[in-house]
Design a protein around this motif. Structure first.
Motif, PDB file in Angstrom:
ATOM      1  N   VAL A 143      31.593  18.677  36.744  1.00  0.00           N
ATOM      2  CA  VAL A 143      31.056  18.954  38.092  1.00  0.00           C
ATOM      3  C   VAL A 143      29.806  18.085  38.301  1.00  0.00           C
ATOM      4  N   PRO A 144      29.681  17.364  39.422  1.00  0.00           N
ATOM      5  CA  PRO A 144      28.509  16.501  39.614  1.00  0.00           C
ATOM      6  C   PRO A 144      27.194  17.261  39.405  1.00  0.00           C
ATOM      7  N   THR A 145      26.352  16.715  38.557  1.00  0.00           N
ATOM      8  CA  THR A 145      25.132  17.395  38.109  1.00  0.00           C
ATOM      9  C   THR A 145      24.018  16.363  37.971  1.00  0.00           C
ATOM     10  N   ALA A 146      22.782  16.772  38.277  1.00  0.00           N
ATOM     11  CA  ALA A 146      21.630  15.878  38.072  1.00  0.00           C
ATOM     12  C   ALA A 146      20.571  16.592  37.236  1.00  0.00           C
ATOM     13  N   VAL A 147      20.027  15.880  36.266  1.00  0.00           N
ATOM     14  CA  VAL A 147      18.972  16.444  35.406  1.00  0.00           C
ATOM     15  C   VAL A 147      17.866  15.405  35.233  1.00  0.00           C
ATOM     16  N   VAL A 148      16.810  15.809  34.532  1.00  0.00           N
ATOM     17  CA  VAL A 148      15.700  14.901  34.287  1.00  0.00           C
ATOM     18  C   VAL A 148      15.484  14.797  32.773  1.00  0.00           C
ATOM     19  N   VAL A 149      15.153  13.583  32.308  1.00  0.00           N
ATOM     20  CA  VAL A 149      14.766  13.418  30.900  1.00  0.00           C
ATOM     21  C   VAL A 149      13.293  12.998  30.882  1.00  0.00           C
ATOM     22  N   ALA A 150      12.479  13.770  30.171  1.00  0.00           N
ATOM     23  CA  ALA A 150      11.035  13.533  30.211  1.00  0.00           C
ATOM     24  C   ALA A 150      10.506  13.142  28.849  1.00  0.00           C
ATOM     25  N   CYS A 151       9.666  12.120  28.856  1.00  0.00           N
ATOM     26  CA  CYS A 151       9.010  11.695  27.613  1.00  0.00           C
ATOM     27  C   CYS A 151       7.833  10.801  27.993  1.00  0.00           C
ATOM     28  N   GLU A 152       6.766  10.915  27.232  1.00  0.00           N
ATOM     29  CA  GLU A 152       5.630  10.020  27.494  1.00  0.00           C
ATOM     30  C   GLU A 152       5.995   8.590  27.102  1.00  0.00           C
ATOM     31  N   ASP A 153       6.905   8.459  26.148  1.00  0.00           N
ATOM     32  CA  ASP A 153       7.382   7.153  25.690  1.00  0.00           C
ATOM     33  C   ASP A 153       8.518   6.719  26.633  1.00  0.00           C
ATOM     34  N   ARG A 154       8.201   5.783  27.537  1.00  0.00           N
ATOM     35  CA  ARG A 154       9.171   5.429  28.588  1.00  0.00           C
ATOM     36  C   ARG A 154      10.463   4.837  28.004  1.00  0.00           C
ATOM     37  N   GLU A 155      10.328   4.082  26.922  1.00  0.00           N
ATOM     38  CA  GLU A 155      11.524   3.481  26.308  1.00  0.00           C
ATOM     39  C   GLU A 155      12.506   4.566  25.879  1.00  0.00           C
ATOM     40  N   ALA A 156      11.956   5.633  25.287  1.00  0.00           N
ATOM     41  CA  ALA A 156      12.815   6.720  24.798  1.00  0.00           C
ATOM     42  C   ALA A 156      13.478   7.440  25.974  1.00  0.00           C
ATOM     43  N   ALA A 157      12.720   7.633  27.059  1.00  0.00           N
ATOM     44  CA  ALA A 157      13.298   8.296  28.242  1.00  0.00           C
ATOM     45  C   ALA A 157      14.424   7.431  28.817  1.00  0.00           C
ATOM     46  N   LEU A 158      14.209   6.115  28.858  1.00  0.00           N
ATOM     47  CA  LEU A 158      15.236   5.214  29.404  1.00  0.00           C
ATOM     48  C   LEU A 158      16.484   5.220  28.525  1.00  0.00           C
ATOM     49  N   LEU A 159      16.277   5.325  27.219  1.00  0.00           N
ATOM     50  CA  LEU A 159      17.431   5.372  26.316  1.00  0.00           C
ATOM     51  C   LEU A 159      18.255   6.641  26.576  1.00  0.00           C
ATOM     52  N   ALA A 160      17.541   7.778  26.732  1.00  0.00           N
ATOM     53  CA  ALA A 160      18.243   9.038  26.998  1.00  0.00           C
ATOM     54  C   ALA A 160      18.988   8.963  28.332  1.00  0.00           C
ATOM     55  N   GLN A 161      18.360   8.323  29.323  1.00  0.00           N
ATOM     56  CA  GLN A 161      18.999   8.171  30.630  1.00  0.00           C
ATOM     57  C   GLN A 161      20.290   7.368  30.493  1.00  0.00           C
ATOM     58  N   ASP A 162      20.180   6.288  29.746  1.00  0.00           N
ATOM     59  CA  ASP A 162      21.307   5.397  29.534  1.00  0.00           C
ATOM     60  C   ASP A 162      22.463   6.079  28.803  1.00  0.00           C
ATOM     61  N   LEU A 163      22.120   6.902  27.833  1.00  0.00           N
ATOM     62  CA  LEU A 163      23.142   7.561  27.015  1.00  0.00           C
ATOM     63  C   LEU A 163      24.034   8.474  27.844  1.00  0.00           C
ATOM     64  N   PHE A 164      23.406   9.231  28.755  1.00  0.00           N
ATOM     65  CA  PHE A 164      24.143  10.291  29.442  1.00  0.00           C
ATOM     66  C   PHE A 164      24.613   9.926  30.843  1.00  0.00           C
ATOM     67  N   MET A 165      23.950   8.941  31.455  1.00  0.00           N
ATOM     68  CA  MET A 165      24.206   8.663  32.881  1.00  0.00           C
ATOM     69  C   MET A 165      25.674   8.311  33.128  1.00  0.00           C
ATOM     70  N   SER A 166      26.274   8.984  34.111  1.00  0.00           N
ATOM     71  CA  SER A 166      27.654   8.658  34.485  1.00  0.00           C
ATOM     72  C   SER A 166      27.847   9.002  35.956  1.00  0.00           C
ATOM     73  N   ARG A 167      29.049   8.797  36.468  1.00  0.00           N
ATOM     74  CA  ARG A 167      29.342   9.125  37.867  1.00  0.00           C
ATOM     75  C   ARG A 167      29.249  10.630  38.111  1.00  0.00           C
ATOM     76  N   ARG A 168      29.313  11.413  37.042  1.00  0.00           N
ATOM     77  CA  ARG A 168      29.306  12.877  37.162  1.00  0.00           C
ATOM     78  C   ARG A 168      27.991  13.498  36.713  1.00  0.00           C
ATOM     79  N   PHE A 169      27.179  12.708  36.016  1.00  0.00           N
ATOM     80  CA  PHE A 169      25.980  13.266  35.394  1.00  0.00           C
ATOM     81  C   PHE A 169      24.852  12.281  35.681  1.00  0.00           C
ATOM     82  N   ARG A 170      24.027  12.642  36.663  1.00  0.00           N
ATOM     83  CA  ARG A 170      22.981  11.719  37.113  1.00  0.00           C
ATOM     84  C   ARG A 170      21.680  12.096  36.413  1.00  0.00           C
ATOM     85  N   ILE A 171      21.017  11.097  35.812  1.00  0.00           N
ATOM     86  CA  ILE A 171      19.838  11.376  34.985  1.00  0.00           C
ATOM     87  C   ILE A 171      18.614  10.674  35.567  1.00  0.00           C
ATOM     88  N   TYR A 172      17.589  11.432  35.863  1.00  0.00           N
ATOM     89  CA  TYR A 172      16.304  10.866  36.295  1.00  0.00           C
ATOM     90  C   TYR A 172      15.355  10.864  35.096  1.00  0.00           C
TER      91      TYR A 172
END
Ligand code: NAD
Length: 336
Positions: A143-172
């Protein structure tokens, strides 16, 4: 990328499937052999009926599955986060981000869970918190869903975003890990109260007031602890609050309904078959944190009274309604 999800409850399983579907090599670790065998034999998690595991998820009870991973997802109940993180120390490669998806606050220490994980891993791994309006049952079904990944280390947050992001799972992404965690943990308390309102037969007005003023007090505590106010208007704040307070998927709300109908907290949790009701634990921690920080949280204090001191929810509601008159923005002016 090689990944591992630690904790094969509803949420860990749904996230393992999301990683697998994004083409990552994924291991799913279960706390017990029995749980792992059930997953293997049934081909699905009983908490996610109708969601087939399919191929590509390696079921295991060996924590060494984290070795060589590019990211590790930690999805145990909040009470098990410290113990599990301690066992990961020495197994997980230094520098590998840990994506924490459990929601809660550590009992007694009142530490946020990302602080607990950082402590146990000796600060050698960036900790990212993933949160937002996301029932496992719906993420599991795509089911289309959006969540947030938070980290002070921006590289780590971007990696988490990249891992999960899909047409069904939107990651900020977000840098405000404290705000995201406070929102995630404390909305469960408000969801219990919202359920209680439903169980007592109150109307939509009551629940909307409770959610709004509940969010105000969560934000008040968050800001006092260093969070950014805007986070509470985001996915991990109002977003998660809406989903948890209004859905029957929410165990916190379901437990609250039973309490509103006259059950004790213990009876309500037993009736939910022992599934973890994080709001019950979070209410005690939130009350302690609010007292320490000198922040007023009347709804949370009322929840504590009902859950831990045998308070009658009807009387607590009456007292909340009879509080001294206020300006809606009065107490919040000091935020700015
Ligand atoms: N279910 C959801 O939709 C959802 C969504 C977002 C976040 N969360 C959060 O994710 C966390 C896990 O929730 P869930 O719904 O998957 O829980 P769950 O009740 O479905 O499963 C809990 C899992 O934890 C395991 N466990 C129990 N004791 C343990 C221990 N001592 N050490 C390690 N593991 C242990 C159990 O074996 C089980 O697999 C919670 O903090 C919850 O708030 C859940």
């Amino acid at each position: 990328m090689k990944t591992a999800v630690i904790g094969s409850g509803a949420w860990g399983t749904a996230l393992a499937l999301a990683l697998r579907d994004n083409g990552h090599e994924t291991a799913l670790w279960s706390y017990t052999e029995q749980e792992s065998s059930v997953l293997r034999e049934r081909g699905e998690n009983p908490m996610l009926p109708g969601v087939a595991l399919g191929p590509g998820v390696a079921l295991t009870t060996d924590l060494d599955c984290v070795k060589g991973c590019g990211a590790v997802v930690l999805a145990t109940p909040s009470f098990a986060v410290r113990g599990t993180a301690r066992q990961l120390r020495g197994r997980i490669d230094p520098g590998t981000p840990v994506i924490l998806v459990s929601k809660g606050i550590e009992k007694d220490s009142c530490l946020l869970l990302h602080q607990v994980v950082a402590e146990e891993l000796g600060g050698r791994n960036p900790v990212v918190v993933l949160s937002g309006p996301s029932h496992a049952e719906e993420v599991g079904r795509g089911v289309p869903t959006a969540v947030v990944v938070a980290c002070e280390d921006r590289e780590a947050a971007l990696l988490a975003q990249d891992l999960f992001m899909s047409r069904r799972f939107r990651i900020y992404t977000s840098p405000d890990i404290v705000g995201v965690e406070i929102g995630a943990a404390l909305k469960n308390v408000i969801a219990l109260c919202a359920g209680c309102c439903d169980g007592m037969g109150c109307g939509d007005n009551t629940k909307a007031a409770l959610m709004t003023r509940g969010l105000t007090e969560i934000a008040r505590l968050g800001v006092a602890l260093g969070a950014r106010k805007e986070t509470f208007a985001g996915l991990a704040g109002v977003g998660d609050l809406i989903v948890t307070c209004t859905s029957m998927h929410s165990r916190n709300r379901r437990a609250g309904i039973l309490i509103g109908q006259g059950k004790t907290a213990r009876e309500a949790m037993d009736e939910l078959g022992g599934a973890v009701v994080e709001g019950y634990y979070a209410a005690a921690s939130a009350k302690q944190m609010a007292d320490r920080a000198g922040v007023e949280m009347p709804i949370t204090a009322g929840a504590y009274e009902v859950l831990y001191a045998g308070g009658d929810p009807r009387q607590v509601l009456e007292r909340l309604m009879a509080r001294e008159r206020r300006d809606e923005l009065e107490a919040e002016e000091s935020w700015i």
